[in-house]
Scaffold this active site. Structure first.
Site, mmCIF file in Angstrom:
data_model
loop_
_atom_site.group_PDB
_atom_site.id
_atom_site.type_symbol
_atom_site.label_atom_id
_atom_site.label_comp_id
_atom_site.label_asym_id
_atom_site.label_seq_id
_atom_site.Cartn_x
_atom_site.Cartn_y
_atom_site.Cartn_z
ATOM 1 N N GLY A 12 0.916 -1.069 0.186
ATOM 2 C CA GLY A 12 0.132 -0.018 0.113
ATOM 3 C C GLY A 12 0.966 1.454 0.119
ATOM 4 O O GLY A 12 0.631 1.943 0.264
ATOM 5 N N SER A 13 1.942 0.859 -0.466
ATOM 6 C CA SER A 13 2.887 2.734 -0.408
ATOM 7 C C SER A 13 2.140 3.332 -1.612
ATOM 8 O O SER A 13 2.214 4.650 -1.120
ATOM 9 C CB SER A 13 4.004 1.892 -1.053
ATOM 10 O OG SER A 13 4.524 1.707 -1.980
ATOM 11 N N ASN A 14 1.448 2.640 -3.012
ATOM 12 C CA ASN A 14 0.930 3.565 -3.589
ATOM 13 C C ASN A 14 -0.291 4.052 -3.217
ATOM 14 O O ASN A 14 -0.728 5.130 -2.740
ATOM 15 C CB ASN A 14 1.139 3.611 -4.405
ATOM 16 C CG ASN A 14 1.904 3.199 -5.614
ATOM 17 O OD1 ASN A 14 2.567 4.408 -6.431
ATOM 18 N ND2 ASN A 14 2.662 1.462 -6.326
ATOM 19 N N ILE A 88 -11.096 -7.919 -11.771
ATOM 20 C CA ILE A 88 -12.398 -6.996 -11.679
ATOM 21 C C ILE A 88 -13.082 -7.412 -12.019
ATOM 22 O O ILE A 88 -13.697 -8.310 -12.968
ATOM 23 C CB ILE A 88 -12.228 -5.878 -11.805
ATOM 24 C CG1 ILE A 88 -10.463 -4.780 -11.310
ATOM 25 C CG2 ILE A 88 -13.443 -4.672 -11.374
ATOM 26 C CD1 ILE A 88 -11.324 -4.758 -9.826
ATOM 27 N N ASN A 102 -6.041 1.286 -12.975
ATOM 28 C CA ASN A 102 -5.201 0.560 -12.302
ATOM 29 C C ASN A 102 -3.943 1.088 -12.653
ATOM 30 O O ASN A 102 -4.257 1.542 -13.711
ATOM 31 C CB ASN A 102 -5.735 -1.063 -12.856
ATOM 32 C CG ASN A 102 -4.344 -1.780 -12.701
ATOM 33 O OD1 ASN A 102 -3.855 -1.848 -11.178
ATOM 34 N ND2 ASN A 102 -3.214 -2.528 -13.482
ATOM 35 N N HIS A 104 -0.037 -0.609 -13.453
ATOM 36 C CA HIS A 104 0.772 -0.820 -13.836
ATOM 37 C C HIS A 104 2.573 -0.717 -13.969
ATOM 38 O O HIS A 104 2.904 -0.162 -14.958
ATOM 39 C CB HIS A 104 0.605 -2.097 -15.152
ATOM 40 C CG HIS A 104 1.733 -3.238 -14.860
ATOM 41 N ND1 HIS A 104 1.161 -4.761 -15.102
ATOM 42 C CD2 HIS A 104 1.485 -4.160 -15.778
ATOM 43 C CE1 HIS A 104 0.908 -5.462 -14.830
ATOM 44 N NE2 HIS A 104 2.286 -5.204 -15.711
HETATM 45 C C1 GAR Z 1 3.122 -1.333 -7.279
HETATM 46 O O1 GAR Z 1 4.256 -1.450 -8.191
HETATM 47 C C2 GAR Z 1 1.798 -1.679 -8.740
HETATM 48 O O2 GAR Z 1 1.892 -0.967 -9.416
HETATM 49 C C3 GAR Z 1 1.928 -2.905 -8.676
HETATM 50 O O3 GAR Z 1 2.012 -3.899 -7.119
HETATM 51 C C4 GAR Z 1 2.329 -2.934 -6.593
HETATM 52 C C5 GAR Z 1 1.840 -2.106 -5.546
HETATM 53 O O4 GAR Z 1 3.115 -1.645 -4.037
HETATM 54 N N1 GAR Z 1 0.652 -3.561 -9.366
HETATM 55 C C6 GAR Z 1 0.680 -4.763 -9.750
HETATM 56 O O5 GAR Z 1 1.696 -5.255 -10.562
HETATM 57 C C7 GAR Z 1 -0.602 -4.785 -10.583
HETATM 58 N N2 GAR Z 1 -0.439 -5.592 -11.937
HETATM 59 P P1 GAR Z 1 2.252 -0.891 -3.160
HETATM 60 O O6 GAR Z 1 1.378 -1.854 -2.981
HETATM 61 O O7 GAR Z 1 3.341 -0.317 -2.415
HETATM 62 O O8 GAR Z 1 1.349 -0.046 -3.343
#
Ligand code: GAR
Length: 190
Positions: A12-14, A88, A102, A104
């Site tokens: 969940g850093s984003n 989804i 989303n 990616h």
């Molecule tokens: C992110 O890098 C995102 O782009 C990726 O998961 C990570 C989540 O990081 N998403 C995917 O790979 C979707 N196919 P976070 O939990 O620290 O935000």
């Protein structure tokens, strides 16, 4: 007031960057975070940031309208998948047309599709000796990573970069771009 609901499955850093970005904005609120993982680190972040977080299971997501009804009741303007790894369902896409996006961690259409997430993407980029990678922010449709592209950004790679270094470069790009793209989408949607 525009309302965002975040979906996250992991760290969940984003999600944290997005929550902090809109904290002082009187026109946008992150109303809650939904997760499919009881142990996800995003839940600790939400507690610290004082944002409501809700766990849901596979049954609620795929065989009931619970999530759709909840999102409607929240007057959700934008659903943001920030590291959310389940597909989804078509019913949710139909209920929120062009309102689900989303992020990616690659330059789609490269390194997308089922099983391509997180470190799997960065390992594949490394294995193929890519000299650059990046991020793609896109609308969500019924196929993994195939919806219309909203925004892409690139980062250069060094031959010495391994999957961890690649992940770090990609995360920095995500933090820099994702909240801004969300803000401009909300503006464009009136
Ligand atoms: C992110 O890098 C995102 O782009 C990726 O998961 C990570 C989540 O990081 N998403 C995917 O790979 C979707 N196919 P976070 O939990 O620290 O935000």
């Amino acid at each position: 007031m525009k309302k965002i609901v975040l979906f996250a499955s992991g760290s969940g850093s984003n999600a944290e960057r997005i929550i902090n970005y809109f904290k002082e904005d009187p026109t946008v609120a992150v109303s809650c975070v939904l997760t499919n993982k009881k142990e996800a680190k995003v839940l600790e972040r939400c507690k610290r940031l004082k944002v409501p977080a809700i766990y849901f299971n596979r049954e609620a997501f795929y065989t009931s309208d619970t999530i759709i009804n909840f999102l409607k009741a929240q007057d959700t303007d934008l659903i943001v998948l920030a590291g959310f790894l389940w597909k989804i369902p078509a019913t949710l896409i139909a209920a929120f047309p062009n309102k689900i996006i989303n992020i990616h961690p690659s330059l789609l259409p490269k390194y997308g599709g089922k099983g391509m997430y997180g470190s799997h993407v960065h390992q594949a980029v490394k294995d193929n000796g890519e000299t650059e990678t990046g991020i793609t922010i896109h609308y969500v449709n019924e196929n993994y990573d195939e919806g219309g592209v909203i925004h892409q950004a690139k980062t250069q790679l060094e031959p010495t970069d391994g999957p961890l270094e690649i992940a770090e470069k990609v995360h920095q790009l995500e933090y820099g771009h994702f909240p801004n793209v969300i803000a401009s989408l909300l503006k464009d949607h009136g």
